[in-house]
Design a protein around this motif. Structure first.
Motif, PDB file in Angstrom:
ATOM      1  N   GLY A  80       5.515 -77.114 -27.989  1.00 25.64           N
ATOM      2  CA  GLY A  80       5.623 -76.168 -29.104  1.00 25.64           C
ATOM      3  C   GLY A  80       7.027 -75.609 -29.270  1.00 25.64           C
ATOM      4  N   ILE A  81       7.640 -75.208 -28.159  1.00 27.02           N
ATOM      5  CA  ILE A  81       8.993 -74.644 -28.233  1.00 27.02           C
ATOM      6  C   ILE A  81       9.990 -75.695 -28.699  1.00 27.02           C
ATOM      7  N   ARG A  82       9.860 -76.907 -28.141  1.00 30.64           N
ATOM      8  CA  ARG A  82      10.778 -77.981 -28.546  1.00 30.64           C
ATOM      9  C   ARG A  82      10.668 -78.277 -30.040  1.00 30.64           C
ATOM     10  N   ASP A  83       9.447 -78.297 -30.546  1.00 31.52           N
ATOM     11  CA  ASP A  83       9.269 -78.550 -31.973  1.00 31.52           C
ATOM     12  C   ASP A  83       9.886 -77.440 -32.822  1.00 31.52           C
ATOM     13  N   ILE A  84       9.761 -76.202 -32.376  1.00 27.67           N
ATOM     14  CA  ILE A  84      10.387 -75.090 -33.109  1.00 27.67           C
ATOM     15  C   ILE A  84      11.897 -75.250 -33.122  1.00 27.67           C
ATOM     16  N   TRP A  85      12.484 -75.538 -31.963  1.00 21.69           N
ATOM     17  CA  TRP A  85      13.951 -75.708 -31.920  1.00 21.69           C
ATOM     18  C   TRP A  85      14.375 -76.886 -32.787  1.00 21.69           C
ATOM     19  N   MET A  86      13.621 -77.985 -32.751  1.00 19.84           N
ATOM     20  CA  MET A  86      13.999 -79.161 -33.544  1.00 19.84           C
ATOM     21  C   MET A  86      13.868 -78.901 -35.039  1.00 19.84           C
ATOM     22  N   ASP A  87      12.881 -78.118 -35.437  1.00 18.41           N
ATOM     23  CA  ASP A  87      12.647 -77.879 -36.862  1.00 18.41           C
ATOM     24  C   ASP A  87      13.584 -76.833 -37.460  1.00 18.41           C
ATOM     25  N   TYR A  88      13.926 -75.809 -36.693  1.00 27.53           N
ATOM     26  CA  TYR A  88      14.611 -74.666 -37.288  1.00 27.53           C
ATOM     27  C   TYR A  88      16.037 -74.439 -36.816  1.00 27.53           C
ATOM     28  N   VAL A  89      16.480 -75.121 -35.780  1.00 27.84           N
ATOM     29  CA  VAL A  89      17.855 -74.947 -35.297  1.00 27.84           C
ATOM     30  C   VAL A  89      18.589 -76.255 -35.566  1.00 27.84           C
ATOM     31  N   LYS A  90      19.489 -76.239 -36.531  1.00 31.14           N
ATOM     32  CA  LYS A  90      20.147 -77.471 -36.958  1.00 31.14           C
ATOM     33  C   LYS A  90      21.394 -77.841 -36.141  1.00 31.14           C
ATOM     34  N   PRO A  91      22.262 -76.918 -35.725  1.00 32.99           N
ATOM     35  CA  PRO A  91      23.424 -77.335 -34.929  1.00 32.99           C
ATOM     36  C   PRO A  91      22.968 -77.910 -33.585  1.00 32.99           C
ATOM     37  N   ALA A  92      23.400 -79.135 -33.293  1.00 36.25           N
ATOM     38  CA  ALA A  92      22.917 -79.847 -32.107  1.00 36.25           C
ATOM     39  C   ALA A  92      23.256 -79.112 -30.810  1.00 36.25           C
ATOM     40  N   ALA A  93      24.433 -78.545 -30.714  1.00 29.47           N
ATOM     41  CA  ALA A  93      24.834 -77.863 -29.480  1.00 29.47           C
ATOM     42  C   ALA A  93      23.964 -76.636 -29.226  1.00 29.47           C
ATOM     43  N   VAL A  94      23.678 -75.880 -30.267  1.00 35.10           N
ATOM     44  CA  VAL A  94      22.830 -74.693 -30.119  1.00 35.10           C
ATOM     45  C   VAL A  94      21.415 -75.109 -29.757  1.00 35.10           C
ATOM     46  N   ARG A  95      20.921 -76.147 -30.427  1.00 37.97           N
ATOM     47  CA  ARG A  95      19.565 -76.626 -30.153  1.00 37.97           C
ATOM     48  C   ARG A  95      19.444 -77.130 -28.709  1.00 37.97           C
ATOM     49  N   LEU A  96      20.430 -77.895 -28.248  1.00 44.39           N
ATOM     50  CA  LEU A  96      20.401 -78.400 -26.879  1.00 44.39           C
ATOM     51  C   LEU A  96      20.448 -77.252 -25.869  1.00 44.39           C
ATOM     52  N   THR A  97      21.281 -76.257 -26.142  1.00 42.99           N
ATOM     53  CA  THR A  97      21.363 -75.100 -25.254  1.00 42.99           C
ATOM     54  C   THR A  97      20.025 -74.374 -25.188  1.00 42.99           C
ATOM     55  N   LEU A  98      19.402 -74.163 -26.329  1.00 42.19           N
ATOM     56  CA  LEU A  98      18.096 -73.491 -26.356  1.00 42.19           C
ATOM     57  C   LEU A  98      17.021 -74.319 -25.646  1.00 42.19           C
ATOM     58  N   GLN A  99      17.085 -75.630 -25.793  1.00 43.38           N
ATOM     59  CA  GLN A  99      16.113 -76.485 -25.126  1.00 43.38           C
ATOM     60  C   GLN A  99      16.292 -76.444 -23.610  1.00 43.38           C
ATOM     61  N   VAL A 100      17.526 -76.493 -23.150  1.00 36.74           N
ATOM     62  CA  VAL A 100      17.780 -76.426 -21.713  1.00 36.74           C
ATOM     63  C   VAL A 100      17.325 -75.083 -21.164  1.00 36.74           C
ATOM     64  N   LEU A 101      17.669 -73.991 -21.861  1.00 38.39           N
ATOM     65  CA  LEU A 101      17.227 -72.668 -21.411  1.00 38.39           C
ATOM     66  C   LEU A 101      15.706 -72.556 -21.394  1.00 38.39           C
ATOM     67  N   SER A 102      15.054 -73.159 -22.372  1.00 36.68           N
ATOM     68  CA  SER A 102      13.586 -73.150 -22.416  1.00 36.68           C
ATOM     69  C   SER A 102      12.999 -73.906 -21.231  1.00 36.68           C
ATOM     70  N   ILE A 103      13.569 -75.056 -20.904  1.00 26.95           N
ATOM     71  CA  ILE A 103      13.084 -75.840 -19.760  1.00 26.95           C
ATOM     72  C   ILE A 103      13.264 -75.053 -18.473  1.00 26.95           C
ATOM     73  N   VAL A 104      14.439 -74.452 -18.302  1.00 31.30           N
ATOM     74  CA  VAL A 104      14.700 -73.663 -17.094  1.00 31.30           C
ATOM     75  C   VAL A 104      13.690 -72.520 -16.987  1.00 31.30           C
ATOM     76  N   TRP A 105      13.442 -71.832 -18.091  1.00 32.99           N
ATOM     77  CA  TRP A 105      12.499 -70.722 -18.098  1.00 32.99           C
ATOM     78  C   TRP A 105      11.079 -71.206 -17.753  1.00 32.99           C
TER      79      TRP A 105
END
Length: 120
Positions: A80-105
């Motif tokens: 669910g979180i990954r889909d939200i980041w992929m759908d609504y966060v367009k800059p790749a660097a920001v999206r990757l950072t959010l995905q990594v932080l989500s995985i760590v969390w």
């Protein structure tokens, strides 16, 4: 000119939509079964205190079921979180950072839950 319809249509992409859809349904079913098992045990007659909670989670089958639910919950949340980041966060660097932080969390939360469950 290529056809964009019918059986000759060229389909490209990651092809993980159906797999993730099915994973979300399966993990939701596991979480629902766990909830029902827990409710049945909690609605049994008797006082609800620490001893009863400890008794519920002292059985090996309940620890295994809880571990499966922890993993299922983390996987369900990740999809669910990954889909939200992929759908609504367009800059790749920001999206990757959010995905990594989500995985760590999520790994941290799952690790903590396992630590509490197995008293590590």
């Amino acid at each position: 000119m290529s056809k964009n319809y019918g059986p000759e249509r060229l389909v490209v992409g990651a092809h993980y939509g159906a797999r993730d859809w099915l994973a979300q349904r399966i993990t939701a079913a596991v979480i629902a079964v766990f909830t029902l098992v827990l409710l049945v045990q909690l609605l049994a007659p008797g006082p609800l205190g620490y001893d009863r909670w400890a008794g519920i989670f002292s059985a090996q089958w309940m620890k295994v079921l809880t571990f499966v639910v922890i993993v299922s919950l983390a996987w369900h949340a990740w999809i669910g979180i990954r889909d939200i980041w992929m759908d609504y966060v367009k800059p790749a660097a920001v999206r990757l950072t959010l995905q990594v932080l989500s995985i760590v969390w999520l790994v941290g939360c799952a690790g903590w839950a396992v630590q509490v469950l197995w008293r590590l």
